[in-house]
Write a protein that holds these residues in place. Structure first.
Motif, mmCIF file in Angstrom:
data_model
loop_
_atom_site.group_PDB
_atom_site.id
_atom_site.type_symbol
_atom_site.label_atom_id
_atom_site.label_comp_id
_atom_site.label_asym_id
_atom_site.label_seq_id
_atom_site.Cartn_x
_atom_site.Cartn_y
_atom_site.Cartn_z
ATOM 1 N N PRO A 95 0.833 -1.217 0.000
ATOM 2 C CA PRO A 95 0.000 0.000 0.000
ATOM 3 C C PRO A 95 0.863 1.260 0.000
ATOM 4 N N LEU A 96 0.432 2.249 -0.766
ATOM 5 C CA LEU A 96 1.186 3.503 -0.873
ATOM 6 C C LEU A 96 0.653 4.534 0.109
ATOM 7 N N ASP A 97 1.537 5.427 0.511
ATOM 8 C CA ASP A 97 1.149 6.552 1.351
ATOM 9 C C ASP A 97 0.380 7.539 0.470
ATOM 10 N N GLU A 98 -0.853 7.830 0.830
ATOM 11 C CA GLU A 98 -1.672 8.700 -0.011
ATOM 12 C C GLU A 98 -1.063 10.092 -0.165
ATOM 13 N N THR A 99 -0.333 10.547 0.832
ATOM 14 C CA THR A 99 0.336 11.846 0.740
ATOM 15 C C THR A 99 1.374 11.831 -0.375
ATOM 16 N N ALA A 100 2.100 10.719 -0.510
ATOM 17 C CA ALA A 100 3.110 10.584 -1.562
ATOM 18 C C ALA A 100 2.446 10.545 -2.934
ATOM 19 N N VAL A 101 1.319 9.851 -3.019
ATOM 20 C CA VAL A 101 0.582 9.788 -4.290
ATOM 21 C C VAL A 101 0.092 11.190 -4.665
ATOM 22 N N ALA A 102 -0.477 11.902 -3.706
ATOM 23 C CA ALA A 102 -0.978 13.263 -3.957
ATOM 24 C C ALA A 102 0.165 14.187 -4.383
ATOM 25 N N ALA A 103 1.328 14.031 -3.760
ATOM 26 C CA ALA A 103 2.493 14.866 -4.109
ATOM 27 C C ALA A 103 2.959 14.574 -5.536
ATOM 28 N N ALA A 104 2.943 13.305 -5.937
ATOM 29 C CA ALA A 104 3.356 12.935 -7.295
ATOM 30 C C ALA A 104 2.380 13.508 -8.321
ATOM 31 N N VAL A 105 1.088 13.420 -8.035
ATOM 32 C CA VAL A 105 0.066 13.968 -8.938
ATOM 33 C C VAL A 105 0.216 15.483 -9.013
ATOM 34 N N ASP A 106 0.471 16.123 -7.875
ATOM 35 C CA ASP A 106 0.679 17.570 -7.820
ATOM 36 C C ASP A 106 1.911 17.965 -8.639
ATOM 37 N N GLU A 107 2.964 17.170 -8.532
ATOM 38 C CA GLU A 107 4.210 17.420 -9.285
ATOM 39 C C GLU A 107 3.934 17.393 -10.791
ATOM 40 N N ALA A 108 3.002 16.524 -11.196
ATOM 41 C CA ALA A 108 2.639 16.431 -12.613
ATOM 42 C C ALA A 108 1.758 17.607 -13.041
ATOM 43 N N GLY A 109 1.233 18.361 -12.059
ATOM 44 C CA GLY A 109 0.440 19.538 -12.372
ATOM 45 C C GLY A 109 -1.059 19.341 -12.226
ATOM 46 N N TYR A 110 -1.452 18.290 -11.523
ATOM 47 C CA TYR A 110 -2.876 17.984 -11.379
ATOM 48 C C TYR A 110 -3.206 17.770 -9.900
ATOM 49 N N GLU A 111 -4.454 17.442 -9.630
ATOM 50 C CA GLU A 111 -4.868 17.344 -8.243
ATOM 51 C C GLU A 111 -5.564 16.005 -7.989
ATOM 52 N N LEU A 112 -5.240 15.426 -6.841
ATOM 53 C CA LEU A 112 -5.877 14.184 -6.412
ATOM 54 C C LEU A 112 -7.188 14.563 -5.742
ATOM 55 N N ALA A 113 -8.296 14.033 -6.243
ATOM 56 C CA ALA A 113 -9.595 14.295 -5.616
ATOM 57 C C ALA A 113 -9.653 13.499 -4.316
ATOM 58 N N ARG A 114 -10.114 14.116 -3.254
ATOM 59 C CA ARG A 114 -10.161 13.442 -1.933
ATOM 60 C C ARG A 114 -11.567 13.004 -1.622
#
Length: 69
Positions: free
Chosen positions: A50-69
């Protein structure tokens, strides 16, 4: 045992968006596969554990998009 989790990413509009999100998520430790559905915004991430959701959100943010919560 592989873990599969589906996230929703907002703001993607084209194949470049898909490639950016895919590339960033694949850099996370343990990620073995990423499938991005541009139409729905669903991003399936398969990883060794399982991945840390904060890390996933940071990666998506780095790509220029947003993780819907």
């Amino acid at each position: 045992m592989a873990t599969e989790k589906i996230y929703t990413v907002t703001g993607m509009t084209c194949s470049h968006c898909v490639n950016s999100v895919d590339a960033e998520l694949r850099q996370l430790p343990g990620v073995t596969d990423v499938k991005v559905d541009l139409a729905s915004g669903a991003v399936t991430v398969i990883s060794d554990a399982p991945l840390d959701e904060t890390a996933v959100a940071a990666a998506v943010d780095e790509a220029g998009y947003e993780l819907a919560r």
